[in-house]
Write a protein that holds these residues in place. Structure first.
Motif, PDB file in Angstrom:
ATOM      1  N   GLN A 150       9.877 -15.958   4.890  1.00 61.13           N
ATOM      2  CA  GLN A 150      10.891 -17.077   5.378  1.00 61.13           C
ATOM      3  C   GLN A 150      10.642 -17.397   6.957  1.00 61.13           C
ATOM      4  N   LEU A 189       7.567 -18.776   7.699  1.00 61.32           N
ATOM      5  CA  LEU A 189       7.574 -20.348   7.479  1.00 61.32           C
ATOM      6  C   LEU A 189       8.232 -20.922   8.625  1.00 61.32           C
ATOM      7  N   GLU A 190       9.444 -20.524   9.036  1.00 62.22           N
ATOM      8  CA  GLU A 190      10.142 -21.031  10.131  1.00 62.22           C
ATOM      9  C   GLU A 190       9.088 -21.081  11.488  1.00 62.22           C
ATOM     10  N   ARG A 247       6.689 -23.780  11.016  1.00 62.47           N
ATOM     11  CA  ARG A 247       7.132 -25.226  11.228  1.00 62.47           C
ATOM     12  C   ARG A 247       7.368 -25.538  12.783  1.00 62.47           C
ATOM     13  N   ARG A 260      -0.325 -28.989   9.151  1.00 60.68           N
ATOM     14  CA  ARG A 260       0.452 -28.910   8.049  1.00 60.68           C
ATOM     15  C   ARG A 260      -0.108 -28.037   6.783  1.00 60.68           C
ATOM     16  N   VAL A 300       1.872 -24.793   7.422  1.00 62.28           N
ATOM     17  CA  VAL A 300       3.222 -24.926   6.767  1.00 62.28           C
ATOM     18  C   VAL A 300       3.284 -24.913   5.236  1.00 62.28           C
ATOM     19  N   ALA A 301       2.396 -25.504   4.741  1.00 65.04           N
ATOM     20  CA  ALA A 301       2.260 -25.402   3.179  1.00 65.04           C
ATOM     21  C   ALA A 301       1.982 -24.128   2.754  1.00 65.04           C
ATOM     22  N   SER A 351       4.930 -22.042   2.833  1.00 65.51           N
ATOM     23  CA  SER A 351       6.008 -22.390   1.705  1.00 65.51           C
ATOM     24  C   SER A 351       5.430 -21.765   0.378  1.00 65.51           C
ATOM     25  N   GLN A 371       3.625 -19.058   0.013  1.00 63.52           N
ATOM     26  CA  GLN A 371       4.089 -17.706   0.102  1.00 63.52           C
ATOM     27  C   GLN A 371       5.647 -17.364  -0.071  1.00 63.52           C
ATOM     28  N   VAL A 372       6.250 -18.242   0.333  1.00 63.80           N
ATOM     29  CA  VAL A 372       7.792 -18.043   0.101  1.00 63.80           C
ATOM     30  C   VAL A 372       8.186 -18.287  -1.371  1.00 63.80           C
ATOM     31  N   ALA A 373       7.399 -19.282  -1.931  1.00 60.57           N
ATOM     32  CA  ALA A 373       7.803 -19.563  -3.238  1.00 60.57           C
ATOM     33  C   ALA A 373       7.107 -18.375  -4.567  1.00 60.57           C
TER      34      ALA A 373
END
Length: 484
Positions: free
Chosen positions: A206, A209-210, A213, A223, A226-227, A230, A232-234
């Motif tokens: 997370q 991810l921040e 961004r 982009r 960022v994808a 995201s 990786q977090v999911a």
């Protein structure tokens, strides 16, 4: 007459002296090796010692919750209670068989009102069957079989061995219960530790991810970064539900072992605890003690003893049975005369029964018992051999598990260094974000593997103690339950 021909004068003389037919049981040789085999190859960190095996081996993990849980499970487990009931059944059966060694004594009393036929036997009334009469009587009877051929003694010997079978069956259930409880607890702590690591990696993902961004807002990242962050977090979040379900399953498994409803131990076990670690040096006893300690070997020996004794029972069935019986009592036609001296009566004499023709039943039974003895002897040898193989396999597994854990610990250390380096280089623009994701995935994988390997080491230690047959000694039934 064939049975009579089997009785030679020598056999008869031995019988009168109180012999027992059939082979006497001799404790089989377990053929124990002089020492345990040592794992080949690279040397592990901890080493087994040929010192007396610790009975309460779970205390060596120094985990108060584990020790308390084992005490709770052994006090409440339903499988163990069923095994204890089977022990009581075997002891009751032994008492029933042993009763034949002592004389039986009984008493009976009765009253009847009857009328005999005028054309039949004598009429006690003296009226040639023209009137009814009363009969009052009371008797004290006794009987005892002279166990000349040892049939009863062999039956009692077999019953004693069957009690031993039931007792060692209970010990085997207890041994499996101790191991299963420890393994489930170790797996629970491993899952909880994996949850903590996964949640920690989720925070790192997370944060990445921040960071991506922020860098995208600054026009430095794309982009795509960022994808990927995201995703990786999911991906890490997707691991959590399975781990949580596995944690709850293990708590329920331990609740079942303790004869509690589902989730009953949540309050005691939901909070994470340290993963139990084995001692660096631990005692495993000496090979010569295994046959006297391991329940399945003891049980196989007791079964061999029981069928060996049953051969003597089968052989004794070929010979005569002599039973001494007698009775004393009173009998009269009038209740007032029942206590008089003239109302007394007695009977005394031996009863002899001799098998003459049984259609091959006795011979077939003897052959059956001899074949059962042969099978029981093979089962004993197989049980002992299987025990040696099991211990050898577990020792090698324990050694290999330690080596794997130590190598994975180094992999985790290096991956943490790599992730810290990759994150700094990404901020500096020296590497792409894909490098950060790759290193983070490698770290998460190596951490999970290290936890699994640490759990495997502890579980291998449990498996070793189970293979050695230790732990049941401290949970023997109370004296009142063991009285025959």
């Amino acid at each position: 007459m064939k049975a009579l021909m089997r009785i030679s004068p020598a056999v008869l003389a031995a019988a009168l002296a109180g012999c027992s037919l059939g082979p006497d049981f001799h404790k089989p040789d377990s053929q124990a090796p002089a020492q345990w085999s040592s794992p080949r190859g690279e040397r592990a960190a901890s080493q087994p010692l040929a010192a007396p095996l610790e009975q309460r081996w779970w205390n060596s993990f120094h985990d108060a919750r584990l020790s308390a849980l084992i005490e709770r499970v052994t006090a409440r487990n339903l499988d163990l209670q069923m095994a204890s009931a089977r022990v009581l059944q075997s002891r009751a059966a032994r008492s029933s068989v042993a009763a034949d060694e002592t004389p039986s004594v009984g008493a009976d009393a009765g009253y009847s009102r009857a009328r005999n036929s005028a054309e039949g036997l004598n009429d006690p009334s003296g009226n040639a069957g023209k009137s009814a009469y009363s009969l009052w009587q009371g008797d004290l009877t006794a009987g005892w079989e002279l166990d000349l051929w040892g049939r009863v003694r062999r039956q009692v010997e077999a019953a004693d061995a069957n009690v031993q079978v039931a007792e060692d069956d209970r010990r085997g259930v207890l041994l499996s219960l101790l191991a299963e409880t420890a393994r489930d607890y170790i797996q629970l702590r491993a899952v909880q530790r994996t949850l903590e690591v996964t949640e920690g990696n989720l925070k790192v993902a997370q944060h990445s991810l921040e960071l991506s961004r922020d860098r995208q807002a600054e026009g430095v990242a794309t982009r795509l970064d960022v994808a990927q962050a995201s995703a990786q977090v999911a991906s890490i979040e997707a691991r959590l539900p399975t781990l949580q379900a596995r944690r709850d399953d293990l708590i329920n498994a331990l609740s079942l072992l303790a004869a509690e409803p589902p989730g009953h131990l949540q309050a005691q076990l939901l909070a994470p605890g340290a993963l139990p670690e084995p001692q660096q040096r631990f005692a495993i006893g000496v090979p010569s003690e295994l046959a006297a300690r391991r329940p399945d070997i003891r049980q196989a020996e007791a079964r061999l003893h029981a069928v060996t004794a049953s051969i003597g029972v089968a052989e004794a069935d070929f010979y005569p049975r002599i039973r001494l019986s007698g009775s004393v009592g009173l009998q009269s036609l009038q209740l007032a005369d029942l206590g008089s001296w003239s109302a007394r009566r007695f009977a005394l004499g031996p009863q002899v029964s001799l098998p003459i023709f049984e259609g091959g039943r006795l011979k077939g039974t003897l052959q059956l018992r001899e074949a059962q003895q042969q099978e029981a002897a093979v089962v004993y040898r197989k049980t002992v051999l299987g025990a040696w193989h099991e211990i050898d396999d577990v020792l090698r597994l324990y050694n290999a598990s330690q080596l794997r854990r130590d190598h994975l610990a180094e992999a985790v250390r290096q991956n943490r260094i790599a992730l810290d380096t990759a994150q700094r280089q990404y901020v500096e623009g020296a590497v792409d974000f894909i490098n950060v994701l790759s290193v983070q995935s490698a770290l998460l994988t190596s951490e999970e593997q290290w936890i699994d390997s640490s759990s495997a080491v502890a579980q291998a230690m449990v498996g070793l103690y189970k293979a050695l047959g230790g732990g049941w000694e401290g949970f023997e039934p109370p004296p009142e339950a063991s009285a025959s």
